[in-house]
Design an enzyme around this catalytic site. Structure first.
Site, PDB file in Angstrom:
ATOM      1  CD  GLU A  81     105.945  73.809  83.711  1.00 12.15           C
ATOM      2  OE1 GLU A  81     106.309  73.401  82.594  1.00 12.15           O
ATOM      3  OE2 GLU A  81     105.445  73.056  84.567  1.00 12.15           O
ATOM      4  CG  HIS A 125     106.222  70.011  81.175  1.00 12.46           C
ATOM      5  ND1 HIS A 125     105.689  70.754  82.213  1.00 12.46           N
ATOM      6  CD2 HIS A 125     105.562  68.829  81.194  1.00 12.46           C
ATOM      7  CE1 HIS A 125     104.752  70.054  82.813  1.00 12.46           C
ATOM      8  NE2 HIS A 125     104.659  68.888  82.220  1.00 12.46           N
TER       9      HIS A 125
END
Length: 711
Positions: A250, A293
């Protein structure tokens, strides 16, 4: 002592890292270059791995240990500080050192709160536990950098995490973490992932296709990970149980580009390389936002999701746009490699997925770029005047920028993610258009701070070698003062622009950027005075409401219209997802399937500890947006339970008054119970098991076909 298989691997895994794209200088310490790499073999867990729990008697650890033991994990006991006796019929020891002496564990799972986790990790390092798995989220980054300064100078302990679901061997029935066990099946595909939910999606797809897994390593979504993609790839290369490899990445950091470089080298030096597939999340990330995150943001000089995709694709990796495709993909590429002849017939029949090396990459919003994403919109924003006052208290006086901005420079303290340490960040220009290409990081040990050698190297890179001695001394002092501020206030980034004054008697310093770690405050209540300066007027009201409920909610821009006179879109998709990685990927896939006419209205991550009330609040936030035509609930449960999600949806219909179509896809823990609850509720909800079917229905309800054309 390590299990036999790990001991056999240890010598094979000791070779230097390949050349990297990293924009920072290497450490000068030989301990940093060699010691920690020697622990990579400790990642190879199996049926003989002896596991202990720290925080063993706690509620979460107890439930997890019961499940893991029933599944087959060789749990031999645990630790409760100062405690003794038995728990679950296993010994409880007062310290990790005592557990090492009496129980001889190969690994420890740390199940304590974020504010207790750093001390627990350090205790495990000092006791020389071979594998340390930390699952806690919101551990302050300065604690993690201090821990890594310890890890880099030893060769006994390896860390997985933090902010990770852990590591699991499906073949060896060994789980150290909280992965949903029914999803896994023994086989020969190794997986390394940043995102927990996307790793579950990956495993679920493989299992449904009859493809089992060997070892799944979730490195976690923090700014600095204890184990990198390259570390995992080194294990998979030499693991005889692993025939194929999957990478789940990611946006944020450089781990994916490092993996691409390693793969290129691997394919050159290996006659019969193992096939590799990958997915990348974050193409639709909001510019300048941290996407759930802690590490899901693009730092200065780091690659975007698009550049990560390109790097892996150029290295010969088979790319997919959603992990639900991995089952069919791995069958095909394993068959093509001759590693799984039994699946060749089925592989030739599966050609419908959107994948291959020539597949189109997910689109990136036009406004997304390095220059715009550098200044992160965290929960703490200091005004220019507040920044000026704070810097002044650390002997850094700001001035007006010079009239001539050509001979300017950029310097500060930042995180070097690949080096797992703080660094001096420097560029011989302060021009925003050039910074991302010319910036370089000079890592140093967290516990010692920047050495004179490191400071001199940074000043040289700033092209100040020919400057007056006084200018160089003042620049060195500026770097030292920034480091003092950086550690005292637990910053993630602290940078300024500078230039020698015309007389070279003083430095001109301007354009400060201070980016602080909110976890230090939220988990440990450190720097309350600093965080009291927070200006909430800069945040979207729904984001503040979401924060109060532990939800990450980020509104996304509408897709570009075809003409200036086109009306604003009112057929966007409100998304409700558990897990930051899955939320990013859900937005990516909706954009890829349904754009340019419609896409997601928001990013929403319920978090791993979602409740029924959290789901109801999420619906409220989503439905406040008048652009939303359909709500798409996409859940893959680990800690999040499918039945709890279903109850939350029903609660939302009662409390919020849901007046939009709702499409629900629930997989993972308690998925069947969740779908049963929704069915019996007799509400206008369409529930699916398959992700692609759910996306098609979302498009139909929004008036958009899967090819992007309006219906």
């Amino acid at each position: 002592m390590l299990p036999h298989r790990s001991r056999c691997l240890s010598k094979k895994l000791r070779y230097p890292c390949p050349n990297s794209r990293l924009t920072y200088a290497p450490f000068s310490s030989s301990a940093r270059r060699n010691g920690y790499d020697d622990t990579i073999a400790n990642l190879k867990i199996g049926k003989d791995t002896r596991v202990i729990f720290q925080g063993f008697t706690g509620k979460l650890a107890t439930a997890n240990a019961k499940e893991s033991i029933e599944w087959g994990t060789n749990v031999v006991g645990g630790v409760k500080p100062g405690g003794s006796g038995e728990h679950l019929g296993l010994p409880v020891l007062p310290s990790v050192r005592a557990a090492m002496e009496q129980l001889k564990p190969d690994a420890t799972g740390i199940y304590v709160a974020a504010h207790q986790a750093p001390a627990a990790i350090e205790e495990a390092i000092e006791a020389e536990v071979p594998l340390i798995v930390a699952v806690a989220e919101h551990i302050p980054i300065h604690d993690i950098m201090r821990i890594h300064s310890m890890l880099q100078t030893q060769s006994k302990s390896r860390l997985v995490g933090a902010n990770a679901p852990g590591i699991i061997s499906a073949i060896g029935r060994c789980r150290i973490g909280f992965q949903p066990l029914p999803t896994f099946s023994p086989g020969h595909v190794g997986i390394v992932a940043k995102s927990g939910t996307l790793s579950y999606e990956t495993v679920g797809s493989l299992t449904r296709s009859g493809v089992g897994q060997s070892l799944c390593i979730a490195v976690g979504g923090d700014v600095i990970a204890g184990t990198s993609f390259v570390d995992a790839l080194k294990v998979f290369e030499h693991d005889t149980d692993t025939e194929g490899i999957i990478i789940v990445g990611e946006l944020g950091g450089t781990s994916e580009e490092e993996a691409a470089d390693w793969i290129r080298d691997y394919k050159k030096r290996t006659k019969d390389p193992k096939p590799i597939a990958a997915v990348i999340g974050g193409f639709q990330a909001a510019p300048g936002r941290v996407m759930g995150h802690a590490g899901a943001w693009t730092g200065l000089g780091e690659g975007t999701s698009e550049s990560k995709w390109k790097a892996l694709s150029d290295a010969g990796v088979t790319m997919v746009d959603h992990p639900a495709k991995f089952g069919g993909v791995m069958k095909e590429i394993l068959a093509q490699s001759g590693r799984d002849e039994r699946s060749a017939a089925q592989a030739q029949q599966r050609r419908s997925y959107h994948t291959s090396r020539s597949a189109s990459r997910p689109t990136v919003p036009p406004s997304s770029s390095i220059s715009t994403t550098y200044h992160q919109k965290r929960s703490l924003h200091l005004s220019p005047e507040q920044s000026k006052e704070l810097l002044k208290s650390y002997n850094i006086e700001l001035t007006a920028p010079p009239a001539d901005t050509e001979n300017t420079h950029f310097v500060g303290i930042d995180v070097a993610r690949g080096a797992r340490s703080p660094s001096i960040i420097a560029a011989p220009t302060s021009s925003p258009s050039q910074l991302s290409h010319r910036v370089r990081r000079f890592p140093f040990d967290y516990r010692t701070g920047p050495t004179q050698e490191t400071i001199s190297a940074a000043i040289s890179y700033l092209q100040l070698d020919a400057a007056a001695p006084k200018t160089k001394a003042q620049t060195a002092s500026l770097i030292t003062n920034l480091w003092t501020l950086y550690t005292a206030k637990e910053a993630i980034t602290a940078t300024v622009s500078l230039a020698p004054s015309p007389s070279q008697d003083t430095l001109q310093i301007w354009n400060p950027y201070l980016f602080f770690d909110d976890a230090a405050f939220k988990s440990n209540n450190r720097h309350a005075d600093l965080h009291a300066l927070r200006d909430t007027s800069t945040l979207h009201p729904t984001s503040l409401e979401a924060e109060a409920s532990g939800i990450v909610f980020i509104p996304l821009a509408s897709p570009s219209t075809t003409t200036a006179s086109s009306p604003p879109r009112n057929n966007l998709i409100g998304t409700l997802v558990n897990g930051a990685g899955l939320a990013m990927n859900t937005n990516d896939v909706l954009s890829l399937r349904l754009s340019p006419t419609t896409t997601s209205a928001n990013f929403l991550d319920t978090g791993g500890k979602a409740t029924s009330q959290t789901i109801s609040t999420s619906f409220k936030l989503i439905l406040q947006d008048p652009r939303v035509a359909v709500v798409f609930v996409n859940i893959f449960g680990g800690l999040t339970l499918g039945d709890m999600i279903a109850e939350g949806i029903i609660l939302a219909f009662k409390e919020v008054g849901v007046d939009k179509p709702v499409v629900v896809r629930i997989k993972g823990t308690n998925e069947e119970e969740g779908r049963r609850i929704l069915q019996e509720a007799r509400l206008p909800i369409v529930a699916f098991d398959d992700f692609e079917e759910a996306v098609r229905e979302v498009g139909r309800l929004a008036g958009v076909a899967s090819d992007g054309k309006e219906i």
